[in-house]
Scaffold this motif. Structure first.
Motif, short mmCIF file in Angstrom:
data_model
loop_
_atom_site.label_atom_id
_atom_site.label_comp_id
_atom_site.label_asym_id
_atom_site.label_seq_id
_atom_site.Cartn_x
_atom_site.Cartn_y
_atom_site.Cartn_z
N PHE A 1 0.97 -1.40 -0.02
CA PHE A 1 0.32 0.33 0.31
C PHE A 1 0.69 1.45 0.34
O PHE A 1 1.46 1.33 0.28
CB PHE A 1 -0.63 -0.07 1.64
CG PHE A 1 -2.48 -0.15 0.84
CD1 PHE A 1 -3.19 0.93 -0.12
CD2 PHE A 1 -3.02 -1.29 1.51
CE1 PHE A 1 -4.42 0.38 0.34
CE2 PHE A 1 -4.12 -1.73 1.18
CZ PHE A 1 -5.01 -0.74 0.22
N GLY A 2 0.46 1.67 -1.10
CA GLY A 2 1.48 3.59 -1.13
C GLY A 2 0.02 4.69 -0.94
O GLY A 2 -0.89 4.67 -0.95
N LEU A 3 0.79 5.86 -0.44
CA LEU A 3 -0.39 7.05 0.09
C LEU A 3 0.82 8.43 -0.52
O LEU A 3 1.85 8.13 0.11
CB LEU A 3 -0.42 7.39 1.55
CG LEU A 3 -1.35 8.20 1.74
CD1 LEU A 3 -3.02 8.49 1.63
CD2 LEU A 3 -1.51 8.48 3.43
N VAL A 4 -0.39 8.79 -1.72
CA VAL A 4 0.37 10.04 -1.81
C VAL A 4 -0.48 11.01 -1.50
O VAL A 4 -1.63 11.25 -2.16
CB VAL A 4 0.23 9.89 -4.03
CG1 VAL A 4 0.47 11.32 -4.78
CG2 VAL A 4 0.98 8.41 -4.03
N PRO B 1 -1.62 -2.92 -10.72
CA PRO B 1 -1.69 -2.28 -9.63
C PRO B 1 -2.35 -1.54 -9.88
O PRO B 1 -3.41 -0.98 -10.69
CB PRO B 1 -0.39 -1.26 -9.14
CG PRO B 1 0.39 -1.68 -10.83
CD PRO B 1 -0.25 -3.47 -11.66
N LEU B 2 -3.80 -0.88 -8.73
CA LEU B 2 -4.41 -0.39 -8.03
C LEU B 2 -4.34 0.50 -8.30
O LEU B 2 -3.52 1.09 -6.76
CB LEU B 2 -5.43 -1.14 -7.58
CG LEU B 2 -6.69 -0.06 -7.35
CD1 LEU B 2 -7.70 0.13 -8.26
CD2 LEU B 2 -7.69 -0.97 -6.19
N HIS C 1 -6.25 -6.08 -2.65
CA HIS C 1 -4.53 -6.01 -2.14
C HIS C 1 -3.88 -7.41 -1.00
O HIS C 1 -3.28 -7.24 -2.05
CB HIS C 1 -4.32 -4.77 -1.24
CG HIS C 1 -2.93 -4.69 -0.48
ND1 HIS C 1 -3.11 -5.37 0.54
CD2 HIS C 1 -1.34 -4.10 -1.25
CE1 HIS C 1 -1.74 -5.53 1.03
NE2 HIS C 1 -0.85 -4.37 0.14
N ASP C 2 -4.86 -7.28 -0.33
CA ASP C 2 -4.63 -8.74 0.72
C ASP C 2 -4.54 -9.89 -0.01
O ASP C 2 -3.40 -11.10 -0.83
CB ASP C 2 -5.18 -9.02 1.73
CG ASP C 2 -4.67 -7.64 2.88
OD1 ASP C 2 -4.18 -6.56 2.04
OD2 ASP C 2 -5.58 -7.82 3.74
N ILE C 3 -5.46 -10.65 -0.72
CA ILE C 3 -5.75 -11.46 -1.58
C ILE C 3 -5.00 -11.95 -3.25
O ILE C 3 -4.53 -12.32 -3.74
CB ILE C 3 -7.22 -12.03 -2.10
CG1 ILE C 3 -8.41 -11.61 -0.67
CG2 ILE C 3 -7.36 -12.89 -3.37
CD1 ILE C 3 -9.39 -11.71 -1.15
N ALA C 4 -4.93 -10.31 -4.31
CA ALA C 4 -4.27 -10.52 -5.66
C ALA C 4 -2.93 -9.95 -5.07
O ALA C 4 -1.65 -10.36 -6.33
CB ALA C 4 -5.19 -9.41 -6.28
N GLY C 5 -2.09 -9.16 -3.88
CA GLY C 5 -0.81 -8.94 -4.16
C GLY C 5 -0.39 -8.06 -5.01
O GLY C 5 1.21 -8.20 -5.42
N VAL C 6 -1.63 -6.87 -5.39
CA VAL C 6 -1.08 -6.12 -6.08
C VAL C 6 -0.43 -4.26 -5.02
O VAL C 6 -0.50 -4.63 -4.42
CB VAL C 6 -1.89 -5.67 -7.00
CG1 VAL C 6 -1.47 -7.11 -8.11
CG2 VAL C 6 -3.19 -5.76 -6.65
N PRO C 7 0.36 -3.68 -5.93
CA PRO C 7 0.52 -2.41 -5.10
C PRO C 7 -0.82 -1.39 -5.27
O PRO C 7 -1.41 -1.95 -5.86
CB PRO C 7 1.19 -2.06 -5.85
CG PRO C 7 2.68 -3.18 -6.18
CD PRO C 7 0.99 -3.89 -7.15
N VAL C 8 -1.62 -0.91 -4.10
CA VAL C 8 -2.36 -0.10 -4.13
C VAL C 8 -2.08 1.12 -3.69
O VAL C 8 -1.76 1.30 -2.49
CB VAL C 8 -3.65 -0.61 -2.99
CG1 VAL C 8 -4.55 0.03 -3.54
CG2 VAL C 8 -3.86 -2.01 -3.51
N LEU C 9 -2.22 2.23 -4.88
CA LEU C 9 -1.94 3.92 -4.35
C LEU C 9 -2.85 4.49 -4.28
O LEU C 9 -3.68 4.55 -4.52
CB LEU C 9 -1.30 4.33 -5.63
CG LEU C 9 0.81 4.11 -5.24
CD1 LEU C 9 0.83 5.27 -6.72
CD2 LEU C 9 1.28 4.32 -4.56
#
Length: 240
Positions: A31-34, A105-106, A131-139
């Motif tokens: 997870f990222g926060l911008v 990513p999302l 995020h938890d299930i797919a394992g992809v970055p989320v911004l």
């Protein structure tokens, strides 16, 4: 004025942070926060990063009218599919299946609307689950107060692995933007003046540079400096 993306400091930090999220190991948070003040270039930078030749992300923009169902349907459409099923659980399953399969990513812009919505907690939990299930970055991309909103949700806050605060553009950033996008020379004194007036705001900076460029082109000048711009400024605006 051209509108080429310039590798300014904020973009460099965003790219570096996303690379760390992308390279995080199994079971680690992605997870990222911008966040940052309006006009500092967040949406432009994230839009560039989302492109197929970069992150190839699913890039959506939240609205004040989002609900868990409409959010999931928006994600499904952005993935290139039509929603299948009769309700939120079916749409969620469809999003998870597609994101897991394609590992895209999302990115969610204007994410403040999610936290301010009556059903915001359910939307956050839906994104967390994807995020938890797919394992992809989320911004999540939002304004400068979004950090405080995230801190009120411990399950999400604990997953923020990268936080990128967009800062005001530096004078070096302004010089790079002018060099890459302006057809005439912008003298250092004029560049410094436009940068100071913009107060680090990318939108205001580009508007100021474009006005100076437009006048210089109309006058046939190869270079415009602060003195020349001040002398011509009044006539320029009267002529618009």
């Amino acid at each position: 004025m051209k509108h080429d993306i310039v590798d300014v400091n904020n973009l460099q930090r965003l790219s570096a942070a996303f690379s760390l999220l992308q390279g995080a190991g199994y079971g680690m948070s992605k997870f990222g926060l911008v966040h940052g003040t309006a006009g500092f270039g967040k949406t432009t930078a994230v839009g560039w990063l989302s492109q197929p030749n970069q992150a190839n992300a699913i890039f959506v923009t939240a609205t004040p009218f989002w609900t868990p169902t409409s959010m999931l349907k928006t994600l499904i459409h952005e993935l290139g599919f039509e929603p299948i099923g009769r309700g939120t659980q079916d749409y969620f399953n469809q999003v998870v299946e597609a994101v897991s399969r394609f590992q895209r990513p999302l990115f969610v812009d204007e994410a403040d609307f999610i936290f301010d919505a009556p059903s915001g907690k359910r939307m956050v939990e839906s994104l967390r689950s994807v995020h938890d299930i797919a394992g992809v970055p989320v911004l999540l991309i939002g304004m400068d107060k979004i950090s405080a909103k995230v801190r009120r949700l411990p399950q999400l806050n604990s997953r923020i692995a990268q936080e990128i605060c967009f800062a005001p553009l530096t004078l070096e950033d302004a010089a790079a933007i002018a060099a890459q996008n302006i057809e005439v020379g912008i003298a250092p004194d004029l560049l410094a003046d436009v940068h100071s007036a913009a107060n680090g705001n990318a939108r205001y900076l580009c508007e100021g540079l474009a006005k100076a460029e437009n006048f210089a082109v109309r006058q046939g000048w190869q270079v415009i400096d602060l003195a020349g711009w001040k002398q011509a400024k009044q006539a320029y605006f009267l002529d618009r």
